[in-house]
Scaffold this motif. Structure first.
Motif, PDB file in Angstrom:
ATOM      1  N   GLU A   3       0.850  -1.184   0.000  1.00 58.89           N
ATOM      2  CA  GLU A   3       0.000   0.000   0.000  1.00 58.89           C
ATOM      3  C   GLU A   3       0.887   1.235   0.000  1.00 58.89           C
ATOM      4  O   GLU A   3       2.066   1.174   0.355  1.00 58.89           O
ATOM      5  N   ASN A   5       0.833   3.797   1.977  1.00 63.62           N
ATOM      6  CA  ASN A   5       1.286   4.154   3.321  1.00 63.62           C
ATOM      7  C   ASN A   5       2.442   3.267   3.776  1.00 63.62           C
ATOM      8  O   ASN A   5       3.327   3.730   4.490  1.00 63.62           O
ATOM      9  N   THR A   6       2.449   2.015   3.366  1.00 64.52           N
ATOM     10  CA  THR A   6       3.556   1.115   3.714  1.00 64.52           C
ATOM     11  C   THR A   6       4.838   1.582   3.030  1.00 64.52           C
ATOM     12  O   THR A   6       5.905   1.609   3.656  1.00 64.52           O
ATOM     13  N   ARG A   8       5.518   4.627   2.092  1.00 63.34           N
ATOM     14  CA  ARG A   8       5.928   5.868   2.754  1.00 63.34           C
ATOM     15  C   ARG A   8       6.640   5.575   4.068  1.00 63.34           C
ATOM     16  O   ARG A   8       7.634   6.218   4.409  1.00 63.34           O
ATOM     17  N   SER A   9       6.128   4.614   4.801  1.00 64.72           N
ATOM     18  CA  SER A   9       6.748   4.245   6.078  1.00 64.72           C
ATOM     19  C   SER A   9       8.150   3.682   5.871  1.00 64.72           C
ATOM     20  O   SER A   9       9.088   4.019   6.608  1.00 64.72           O
ATOM     21  N   ILE A  10       8.310   2.829   4.857  1.00 62.91           N
ATOM     22  CA  ILE A  10       9.614   2.248   4.563  1.00 62.91           C
ATOM     23  C   ILE A  10      10.585   3.345   4.129  1.00 62.91           C
ATOM     24  O   ILE A  10      11.742   3.371   4.562  1.00 62.91           O
ATOM     25  N   THR A  12      10.446   6.563   4.885  1.00 60.72           N
ATOM     26  CA  THR A  12      10.746   7.384   6.062  1.00 60.72           C
ATOM     27  C   THR A  12      11.771   6.695   6.943  1.00 60.72           C
ATOM     28  O   THR A  12      12.731   7.327   7.405  1.00 60.72           O
ATOM     29  N   LEU A  13      11.613   5.427   7.179  1.00 57.98           N
ATOM     30  CA  LEU A  13      12.557   4.673   8.002  1.00 57.98           C
ATOM     31  C   LEU A  13      13.937   4.630   7.348  1.00 57.98           C
ATOM     32  O   LEU A  13      14.956   4.829   8.017  1.00 57.98           O
TER      33      LEU A  13
END
Length: 57
Positions: A3, A5-6, A8-10, A12-13
């Protein structure tokens, strides 16, 4: 498929880990001498001017 959002999270990390790695590299003891030399550049005066002028030739 991931997705949005997933992803984006990866991202960002990954960028956070990169930031921490650069921070550690910049503050490592191996770079201390380079930082001290850079900090003393304003006090070298004519020595730096002469060196820069010789480099231009």
């Amino acid at each position: 498929m991931f997705e949005l959002n997933t992803l984006r999270s990866i991202l960002t990390l990954a960028l956070f880990v990169l930031f921490i790695a650069i921070w550690i590299w910049a503050w490592s003891k191996d770079r201390k001498k380079e930082f001290e030399e850079a900090a003393n550049i304003p006090f070298q005066g004519k020595e730096i001017s002469t060196t820069l002028q010789e480099d231009k030739k």
